[in-house]
Scaffold this motif. Structure first.
Motif, PDB file in Angstrom:
ATOM      1  N   THR A   1      10.317 -30.240  52.872  1.00  0.00           N
ATOM      2  CA  THR A   1      10.398 -28.883  53.535  1.00  0.00           C
ATOM      3  C   THR A   1       9.334 -29.088  54.882  1.00  0.00           C
ATOM      4  O   THR A   1       9.673 -29.196  55.924  1.00  0.00           O
ATOM      5  CB  THR A   1      10.438 -27.666  52.834  1.00  0.00           C
ATOM      6  OG1 THR A   1      11.292 -27.667  51.742  1.00  0.00           O
ATOM      7  CG2 THR A   1      10.694 -26.587  53.916  1.00  0.00           C
ATOM      8  N   LEU A   2       7.875 -29.425  54.369  1.00  0.00           N
ATOM      9  CA  LEU A   2       6.925 -29.367  55.239  1.00  0.00           C
ATOM     10  C   LEU A   2       6.926 -30.388  56.185  1.00  0.00           C
ATOM     11  O   LEU A   2       6.599 -30.484  57.332  1.00  0.00           O
ATOM     12  CB  LEU A   2       5.651 -29.445  54.453  1.00  0.00           C
ATOM     13  CG  LEU A   2       5.228 -28.177  53.714  1.00  0.00           C
ATOM     14  CD1 LEU A   2       4.098 -28.084  53.057  1.00  0.00           C
ATOM     15  CD2 LEU A   2       5.467 -26.992  54.531  1.00  0.00           C
TER      16      LEU A   2
ATOM     17  N   TYR B   1      17.717 -28.745  58.000  1.00  0.00           N
ATOM     18  CA  TYR B   1      17.113 -28.176  58.995  1.00  0.00           C
ATOM     19  C   TYR B   1      17.011 -28.725  60.581  1.00  0.00           C
ATOM     20  O   TYR B   1      16.666 -28.065  61.547  1.00  0.00           O
ATOM     21  CB  TYR B   1      15.401 -28.525  58.700  1.00  0.00           C
ATOM     22  CG  TYR B   1      15.007 -27.281  57.588  1.00  0.00           C
ATOM     23  CD1 TYR B   1      14.625 -25.977  57.953  1.00  0.00           C
ATOM     24  CD2 TYR B   1      14.436 -27.719  56.216  1.00  0.00           C
ATOM     25  CE1 TYR B   1      14.257 -25.171  56.871  1.00  0.00           C
ATOM     26  CE2 TYR B   1      14.322 -27.065  55.298  1.00  0.00           C
ATOM     27  CZ  TYR B   1      14.025 -25.461  55.554  1.00  0.00           C
ATOM     28  OH  TYR B   1      13.712 -24.756  54.688  1.00  0.00           O
ATOM     29  N   GLU B   2      17.445 -29.989  60.476  1.00  0.00           N
ATOM     30  CA  GLU B   2      17.877 -30.544  61.620  1.00  0.00           C
ATOM     31  C   GLU B   2      19.138 -29.651  62.443  1.00  0.00           C
ATOM     32  O   GLU B   2      19.362 -29.680  63.716  1.00  0.00           O
ATOM     33  CB  GLU B   2      18.525 -32.180  61.389  1.00  0.00           C
ATOM     34  CG  GLU B   2      17.384 -33.097  61.320  1.00  0.00           C
ATOM     35  CD  GLU B   2      16.925 -33.140  62.996  1.00  0.00           C
ATOM     36  OE1 GLU B   2      17.762 -33.414  63.837  1.00  0.00           O
ATOM     37  OE2 GLU B   2      15.837 -33.154  62.790  1.00  0.00           O
TER      38      GLU B   2
ATOM     39  N   GLY C   1       2.725 -22.605  42.766  1.00  0.00           N
ATOM     40  CA  GLY C   1       2.266 -22.493  43.947  1.00  0.00           C
ATOM     41  C   GLY C   1       1.941 -23.880  44.461  1.00  0.00           C
ATOM     42  O   GLY C   1       1.019 -23.949  45.529  1.00  0.00           O
ATOM     43  N   ASP C   2       2.134 -24.790  43.825  1.00  0.00           N
ATOM     44  CA  ASP C   2       1.566 -26.240  43.867  1.00  0.00           C
ATOM     45  C   ASP C   2       2.406 -26.871  45.018  1.00  0.00           C
ATOM     46  O   ASP C   2       3.590 -27.355  44.755  1.00  0.00           O
ATOM     47  CB  ASP C   2       1.682 -27.104  42.745  1.00  0.00           C
ATOM     48  CG  ASP C   2       1.407 -28.577  42.920  1.00  0.00           C
ATOM     49  OD1 ASP C   2       0.611 -28.711  44.056  1.00  0.00           O
ATOM     50  OD2 ASP C   2       1.757 -29.172  41.983  1.00  0.00           O
ATOM     51  N   LEU C   3       1.831 -27.063  46.642  1.00  0.00           N
ATOM     52  CA  LEU C   3       2.555 -27.353  47.402  1.00  0.00           C
ATOM     53  C   LEU C   3       2.938 -28.967  47.297  1.00  0.00           C
ATOM     54  O   LEU C   3       3.643 -29.646  48.274  1.00  0.00           O
ATOM     55  CB  LEU C   3       1.966 -27.164  48.782  1.00  0.00           C
ATOM     56  CG  LEU C   3       1.907 -25.787  48.843  1.00  0.00           C
ATOM     57  CD1 LEU C   3       1.234 -25.367  50.276  1.00  0.00           C
ATOM     58  CD2 LEU C   3       3.526 -25.023  49.170  1.00  0.00           C
ATOM     59  N   SER C   4       2.362 -29.775  46.407  1.00  0.00           N
ATOM     60  CA  SER C   4       2.587 -31.301  46.323  1.00  0.00           C
ATOM     61  C   SER C   4       3.791 -31.583  45.743  1.00  0.00           C
ATOM     62  O   SER C   4       4.382 -32.526  45.402  1.00  0.00           O
ATOM     63  CB  SER C   4       1.140 -31.807  45.647  1.00  0.00           C
ATOM     64  OG  SER C   4       1.369 -31.393  44.608  1.00  0.00           O
ATOM     65  N   GLU C   5       4.650 -30.506  45.158  1.00  0.00           N
ATOM     66  CA  GLU C   5       5.938 -30.808  44.502  1.00  0.00           C
ATOM     67  C   GLU C   5       6.841 -31.249  45.508  1.00  0.00           C
ATOM     68  O   GLU C   5       6.888 -30.916  46.713  1.00  0.00           O
ATOM     69  CB  GLU C   5       6.274 -29.759  43.665  1.00  0.00           C
ATOM     70  CG  GLU C   5       6.489 -28.243  44.382  1.00  0.00           C
ATOM     71  CD  GLU C   5       7.844 -28.021  44.897  1.00  0.00           C
ATOM     72  OE1 GLU C   5       8.835 -28.509  44.241  1.00  0.00           O
ATOM     73  OE2 GLU C   5       7.985 -27.608  46.155  1.00  0.00           O
ATOM     74  N   PRO C   6       8.041 -31.774  45.195  1.00  0.00           N
ATOM     75  CA  PRO C   6       8.901 -32.513  45.922  1.00  0.00           C
ATOM     76  C   PRO C   6       9.630 -31.497  47.024  1.00  0.00           C
ATOM     77  O   PRO C   6       9.814 -31.895  48.316  1.00  0.00           O
ATOM     78  CB  PRO C   6      10.007 -33.249  45.026  1.00  0.00           C
ATOM     79  CG  PRO C   6       9.231 -33.415  44.117  1.00  0.00           C
ATOM     80  CD  PRO C   6       8.317 -32.107  43.776  1.00  0.00           C
ATOM     81  N   VAL C   7       9.928 -30.417  46.830  1.00  0.00           N
ATOM     82  CA  VAL C   7      10.755 -29.761  47.714  1.00  0.00           C
ATOM     83  C   VAL C   7       9.972 -28.939  48.633  1.00  0.00           C
ATOM     84  O   VAL C   7      10.158 -29.171  49.869  1.00  0.00           O
ATOM     85  CB  VAL C   7      11.428 -28.329  46.957  1.00  0.00           C
ATOM     86  CG1 VAL C   7      12.357 -27.490  47.729  1.00  0.00           C
ATOM     87  CG2 VAL C   7      12.023 -28.729  45.768  1.00  0.00           C
ATOM     88  N   SER C   8       8.724 -28.637  48.468  1.00  0.00           N
ATOM     89  CA  SER C   8       7.719 -28.164  49.424  1.00  0.00           C
ATOM     90  C   SER C   8       7.300 -29.382  50.447  1.00  0.00           C
ATOM     91  O   SER C   8       7.405 -29.380  51.716  1.00  0.00           O
ATOM     92  CB  SER C   8       6.395 -27.933  48.990  1.00  0.00           C
ATOM     93  OG  SER C   8       6.665 -26.807  47.874  1.00  0.00           O
TER      94      SER C   8
ATOM     95  N   LEU D   1      17.047 -35.795  47.856  1.00  0.00           N
ATOM     96  CA  LEU D   1      16.724 -34.522  48.185  1.00  0.00           C
ATOM     97  C   LEU D   1      15.936 -34.343  49.698  1.00  0.00           C
ATOM     98  O   LEU D   1      16.173 -33.483  50.694  1.00  0.00           O
ATOM     99  CB  LEU D   1      15.481 -34.128  47.239  1.00  0.00           C
ATOM    100  CG  LEU D   1      14.614 -32.995  47.449  1.00  0.00           C
ATOM    101  CD1 LEU D   1      15.476 -31.636  47.469  1.00  0.00           C
ATOM    102  CD2 LEU D   1      13.601 -32.956  46.556  1.00  0.00           C
ATOM    103  N   ALA D   2      15.059 -35.280  50.105  1.00  0.00           N
ATOM    104  CA  ALA D   2      14.239 -35.338  51.429  1.00  0.00           C
ATOM    105  C   ALA D   2      15.262 -35.480  52.580  1.00  0.00           C
ATOM    106  O   ALA D   2      15.226 -34.852  53.415  1.00  0.00           O
ATOM    107  CB  ALA D   2      13.222 -36.354  51.393  1.00  0.00           C
TER     108      ALA D   2
END
Ligand code: ADP
Length: 590
Positions: free
Chosen positions: A408-409, A369-370, A398-405, A361-362
């Motif tokens: 992305t971050l 994004y590259e 809204g939990d930003l600790s999940e893998p997709v967020s 995923l990462a």
């Protein structure tokens, strides 16, 4: 072509086939009697795993699989702009026509680009000219807004133009021939194809320093994204991701827009599809669709096509970047893309990573994004093109600790954190000014100073400090009440309120409020911060009390600053002069 390849297993959008010895990864295949479109995503000793872009209901083991031998590609050429595609570049209008019902039929082949339409090709190179990959050999006026530039394809490294044919052509006719150093003659048409999973080549990337101007006050002034930058909009359901992405698509100053509606609810996408063709660009008075390509892949469309839609979109976006344009791509929502990846990976029985997402995923997210950036383009002249990518993320709860967020971050440099609490209070855009950030500020600062005002960055910083101070003061007020804060602090609270309610709050549905030119954003902010500074000085000097400040008519006017005519700079200067006069010591004796 494979002769004896047959389906051995069907699991939702994933089909396994044997007899695929000669197949390669990412080859496109036709699956079953209905010739459903699929792509090979795993191969082992003659067995291929195929993700199928259409509904696989009724497909059975034993049915044939035919390999086209070509990778999943998009068609690139005049006719892309104004198009509305599904995730695999089939125009929605022609799918609807062929399906003859409200549902998408299967096995429908539809060209991404109209092969019959004639275009007027204007040559900018002559017979005998030396050219290299990426050079522009001519143009086609694709829409009233965009001139389509015809490029030497990247596989022709260097060569000489043998023939060139200005005039009216369909996209498949030869418009030029180029002979390379080995003597091979290549035909060039207006149409090219490109595999969607391979980034289009550039010479190198340059760090971007010009802001993408969006007309959004919170974004442009506080959390800018550069042209060629990457931004993420994470936010829970209903926090305004779609509205923000759509406002960007309407108003931002990119020349070409690619909007990917990925896995969103069908009715939301319908709104976009109905609304967009009607929108008029306030700057050019031309329909915005003439600079736009829409890719619609709603939640009820096949999951694999959703996985492909982001690649289809970004390849088209890169193609316009290669012409030298500033392109902005919006993907709403990349979480739905990641979920599509998870579903396919699960069906392939791959080892799951965090929360069931595949371990890659990462890396997939960063590869995507590259592909953004400000690029030095291929070709014998120095040309640049920019591709800005703005991805919405919908973290559950809204939990930003999940893998997709998290994935992305790690790769995006601007973060517009949408806040459920603000959205609940109807503060829109619900971009949280305390948690959001932009790593482009230091670079776009020079642009602000040169094109807007020398002290833009200081004014921005001073406003930001007021907002940060407010959040600390609110804690104290909550604990011990308003009486405990000093006069200066009460002024801080009032000014912060003006910043929040009159500067940051922006109604995307009010035609006047939806877009504020950058120069006007500066004038409004400068008027607010200079009022603040003058008031603090007067209070410190003992010539002004909080009550006197609150009673000033100019303070009441702060909330009306955005109603001035955008170009009327003098009215803001007059306002600031009035504030200065009103707060001068001799005019305020306690
Ligand atoms: P999400 O995509 O995050 O689920 P939406 O973009 O659909 O959320 O926004 C939900 C609702 O919030 C919209 O229907 C609209 O009423 C309101 N909203 C969001 N942003 C704005 C804005 N900038 N101005 C006014 N209303 C907004």
């Amino acid at each position: 072509m494979e002769q004896h390849a047959v389906i051995t297993r069907v699991s939702g959008p994933l089909v396994e086939a044997s007899g695929m010895e000669r197949a390669r990864m990412f080859d496109v295949v036709h699956v079953g009697k209905e010739r459903l479109l699929g792509e090979i995503i795993a191969l082992s000793s003659g067995t291929a795993s195929i993700q199928v872009y259409e509904d696989t209901t009724g497909i059975m083991p034993g049915e044939p699989v035919v390999n086209t031998g070509a990778p999943m590609s998009v068609e690139l050429g005049p006719g892309l702009l104004t198009s509305i595609y599904d995730g695999i570049q089939r125009p929605l209008a022609s799918i609807a026509e062929q399906s003859k019902s409200a549902f998408i039929g299967r096995g429908i082949a539809a060209d991404g680009i109209d092969k019959k339409k004639q275009w007027e090709f204007v040559a900018t190179k002559n017979k005998g000219d030396a050219v290299s990959a990426g050079d522009i050999i001519g143009t086609v006026q694709e829409t009233s807004l965009i001139e389509h530039r015809i490029l030497v394809p990247s596989h022709i490294i260097k060569g000489t133009i043998q023939t060139i044919h200005p005039g009216t052509h369909t996209v498949t006719e030869t418009i030029a021939t180029v002979q390379d150093a080995s003597g091979t003659v290549h035909n060039i048409a207006l149409l090219q194809t490109w595999p969607i999973r391979t980034p289009r080549p550039i010479k190198r990337k340059i760090f971007p320093s010009e802001p993408l101007i969006t007309g959004g006050r919170s974004i442009d002034t506080f959390f800018p994204v550069a042209k060629g930058g990457v931004a993420a909009i994470p936010g829970p359901f209903g926090s305004g991701k779609t509205v923000t992405q759509q406002s960007l698509a309407k108003y931002c100053d990119a020349q070409v827009i690619v909007y990917i509606g990925c896995g969103e609810r069908g009715n939301e996408m319908t709104e976009v599809l109905n609304e967009f063709p009607e929108l008029i660009d306030p700057n050019t008075n031309e329909p915005l669709i003439r600079r736009t390509i829409l890719i619609a892949n709603t939640s009820n469309m096949p999951v694999a096509a959703r996985e492909a839609s982001v690649y289809t979109g970004i390849t088209i976006a890169e193609y316009y970047r290669d012409m030298g344009y500033s392109v902005a791509l919006m993907a709403d929502s990349t979480s739905r893309w990641a979920e599509a990846m998870r579903e396919i990976s699960g069906r392939m029985e791959e080892m799951p990573g965090e929360e069931g997402y595949p371990a890659y995923l990462a890396s997939r997210t960063s590869e995507f994004y590259e592909r953004a950036g400000l690029a030095m383009l291929l070709g014998s002249t120095e040309r640049t093109g920019a591709l800005t990518v703005i991805g919405a993320v919908s973290p559950p709860g809204g939990d930003l600790s999940e893998p997709v967020s998290q994935a992305t971050l790690r790769v995006t440099k601007t973060f517009w954190g949408l806040d459920a609490g603000l959205a609940y209070k109807k503060h829109f855009p619900s971009i949280n000014w305390l948690t959001s950030y932009s790593l482009y500020v230091d670079n776009v600062k020079h642009y602000w100073a040169e094109h807007v005002a020398p002290d833009f960055a200081e004014v921005r910083q001073s406003a930001m400090s007021v907002l940060q101070e407010e959040s600390k003061l609110m804690e104290i007020v909550r604990l011990v009440g308003l009486e405990s804060v000093s006069d200066t602090e009460r002024v801080t609270l009032d000014i912060a309120q003006v910043l929040r309610e009159d500067f940051l709050f922006q109604n995307a549905f009010d035609p006047q409020d939806a877009y504020t030119p950058l120069a006007q954003q500066y004038q409004i902010l400068k008027s607010i911060t200079s009022t603040y500074e003058a008031a603090c000085s007067a209070i410190e000097a003992g010539t002004l009390s909080y009550q006197q400040f609150a009673a000033l008519p100019e303070v009441a006017e702060l909330s009306k600053l955005k109603e001035h005519k955008p170009e009327d700079v003098a009215s803001y200067e007059t306002f600031r002069e009035r504030v200065r006069t009103a707060l001068q010591p001799q005019n305020n004796s306690k």
